[in-house]
Scaffold this active site. Structure first.
Site, PDB file in Angstrom:
ATOM      1  N   GLU A   2     -89.779  29.588  93.744  1.00 46.68           N
ATOM      2  CA  GLU A   2     -89.446  28.980  92.443  1.00 46.68           C
ATOM      3  C   GLU A   2     -90.740  28.694  91.652  1.00 46.68           C
ATOM      4  O   GLU A   2     -91.833  28.644  92.249  1.00 46.68           O
ATOM      5  CB  GLU A   2     -88.681  27.662  92.694  1.00 46.68           C
ATOM      6  CG  GLU A   2     -88.328  26.872  91.444  1.00 46.68           C
ATOM      7  CD  GLU A   2     -87.523  27.674  90.438  1.00 46.68           C
ATOM      8  OE1 GLU A   2     -86.311  27.464  90.360  1.00 46.68           O
ATOM      9  OE2 GLU A   2     -88.108  28.516  89.746  1.00 46.68           O
ATOM     10  N   HIS A  17     -80.382  31.033  94.964  1.00 43.10           N
ATOM     11  CA  HIS A  17     -79.899  30.181  96.052  1.00 43.10           C
ATOM     12  C   HIS A  17     -78.753  29.299  95.561  1.00 43.10           C
ATOM     13  O   HIS A  17     -78.618  29.011  94.363  1.00 43.10           O
ATOM     14  CB  HIS A  17     -81.034  29.289  96.586  1.00 43.10           C
ATOM     15  CG  HIS A  17     -81.604  28.333  95.576  1.00 43.10           C
ATOM     16  ND1 HIS A  17     -80.981  27.154  95.217  1.00 43.10           N
ATOM     17  CD2 HIS A  17     -82.718  28.407  94.810  1.00 43.10           C
ATOM     18  CE1 HIS A  17     -81.697  26.537  94.306  1.00 43.10           C
ATOM     19  NE2 HIS A  17     -82.743  27.274  94.028  1.00 43.10           N
ATOM     20  N   ARG A  68     -84.187  26.760 100.848  1.00 48.40           N
ATOM     21  CA  ARG A  68     -82.929  26.945 100.132  1.00 48.40           C
ATOM     22  C   ARG A  68     -82.591  28.418  99.898  1.00 48.40           C
ATOM     23  O   ARG A  68     -81.419  28.815  99.949  1.00 48.40           O
ATOM     24  CB  ARG A  68     -82.913  26.153  98.834  1.00 48.40           C
ATOM     25  CG  ARG A  68     -84.063  26.421  97.853  1.00 48.40           C
ATOM     26  CD  ARG A  68     -84.128  25.312  96.830  1.00 48.40           C
ATOM     27  NE  ARG A  68     -85.045  25.498  95.718  1.00 48.40           N
ATOM     28  CZ  ARG A  68     -86.313  25.102  95.697  1.00 48.40           C
ATOM     29  NH1 ARG A  68     -86.832  24.519  96.785  1.00 48.40           N
ATOM     30  NH2 ARG A  68     -87.084  25.271  94.635  1.00 48.40           N
ATOM     31  N   HIS A  91     -84.933  32.187  93.177  1.00 51.95           N
ATOM     32  CA  HIS A  91     -84.751  30.901  92.493  1.00 51.95           C
ATOM     33  C   HIS A  91     -84.503  31.097  91.001  1.00 51.95           C
ATOM     34  O   HIS A  91     -84.734  32.190  90.459  1.00 51.95           O
ATOM     35  CB  HIS A  91     -86.010  30.055  92.712  1.00 51.95           C
ATOM     36  CG  HIS A  91     -86.328  29.860  94.159  1.00 51.95           C
ATOM     37  ND1 HIS A  91     -85.974  28.742  94.870  1.00 51.95           N
ATOM     38  CD2 HIS A  91     -86.931  30.698  95.043  1.00 51.95           C
ATOM     39  CE1 HIS A  91     -86.359  28.881  96.128  1.00 51.95           C
ATOM     40  NE2 HIS A  91     -86.939  30.052  96.276  1.00 51.95           N
TER      41      HIS A  91
END
Ligand SMILES: O=C(O)[C@H](O)COP(=O)(O)O
Length: 247
Positions: free
Chosen positions: A87, A9, A60, A182
């Site tokens: 993430e 991202h 995100r 991520h």
């Protein structure tokens, strides 16, 4: 041969503020939105056109996928989303300032929590304001699956079932797959793909918003170790920036 594209991202609001983010659901900064659009333009400029997109369930990554696909006029693509691409959960560090954490605990402890393979940060209590145990998007998950902290080893173990059961079948059907995720969930996937050792992985950082292209063989392993960033120079500069966060 199969084609896989990994995209971290764009810069998030908390990346910009130098905070540990993990599972806290923050959006992209203005810079991050532009990075995401640039990622889409790099796909078009290099004629790397995905047929299906996989994202985490964090804003995100979803915003990045939408902005990149918008630039490529591919917003219509099928999208699959999973918490397994989230993430790494940063435990009690979520919301804390990286530079302050480094100062408070020292370089060695900071790097152990940030980049070691099997040392997780302290767990986050369930009632903490930075906890996601009550987040509706995880309501269908058994409570024991929702992490309270993770080391990279934990991420590898919860990500690989998704790799084998959801991403590889798309690759096997001849689709070009774009994975938008991520920094640490992509470190986990790259560790698997490039067979990076538990020690060497500490030195791997993933830049925001720059597509990483892998041509995969019949075993869904890279033809070229490390893949190819679609803008190598920008990637190298961004990797250094990620590496030096908290200094
Ligand atoms: O979750 C976060 O804080 C970042 O996205 C990743 O941070 P790191 O690069 O410090 O692991």
């Amino acid at each position: 041969m199969a084609t896989l594209v990994l995209l971290r991202h764009g810069e998030s609001v908390w990346n910009a503020e130098g905070l540990f983010t993990g599972w806290v659901d923050v959006g992209l900064s203005e810079k991050g939105m532009e990075e995401a659009r640039r990622g889409g333009r790099l796909l078009v400029d290099n004629d790397v056109m995905p047929d299906v997109v996989h994202t985490s369930v964090l804003t995100r990554a979803i915003q990045t996928a939408n902005a990149a696909l918008g630039e490529a006029d591919l917003l219509w693509l099928p999208v699959r989303r999973s918490w397994r691409l989230n993430e790494r959960h940063y435990g009690a560090l979520q919301g804390k300032n990286k530079a302050q954490t480094r100062e408070e605990f020292g370089d060695e402890q900071f790097m152990l929590w940030r980049r070691s393979y099997d040392t997780p940060p302290p767990p986050l209590p369930d009632g903490h304001e930075m906890s996601q145990v009550q987040d509706v998007r995880y309501a269908t998950l058994p409570q024991e699956l929702i992490p309270r902290t993770e080391c990279l080893k934990d991420v590898v173990e919860r990500l690989l079932p998704y790799w084998y059961d959801s991403i590889v079948p798309d690759l096997a059907s001849g689709r070009t797959v774009l994975v938008v995720a991520h920094g640490n969930s992509l470190r986990a996937l790259v560790k698997h793909l490039d067979k990076i050792s538990d020690d060497e992985i500490a030195g791997l950082n993933i830049p925001t918003g720059i597509p990483l292209l892998y041509d995969l063989d019949e075993n869904y392993l890279p033809v070229k170790q490390g893949g190819t960033y679609l803008d190598p120079d920008a990637a190298q500069a961004a990797i250094e920036a990620v590496k030096n966060q908290g200094k």
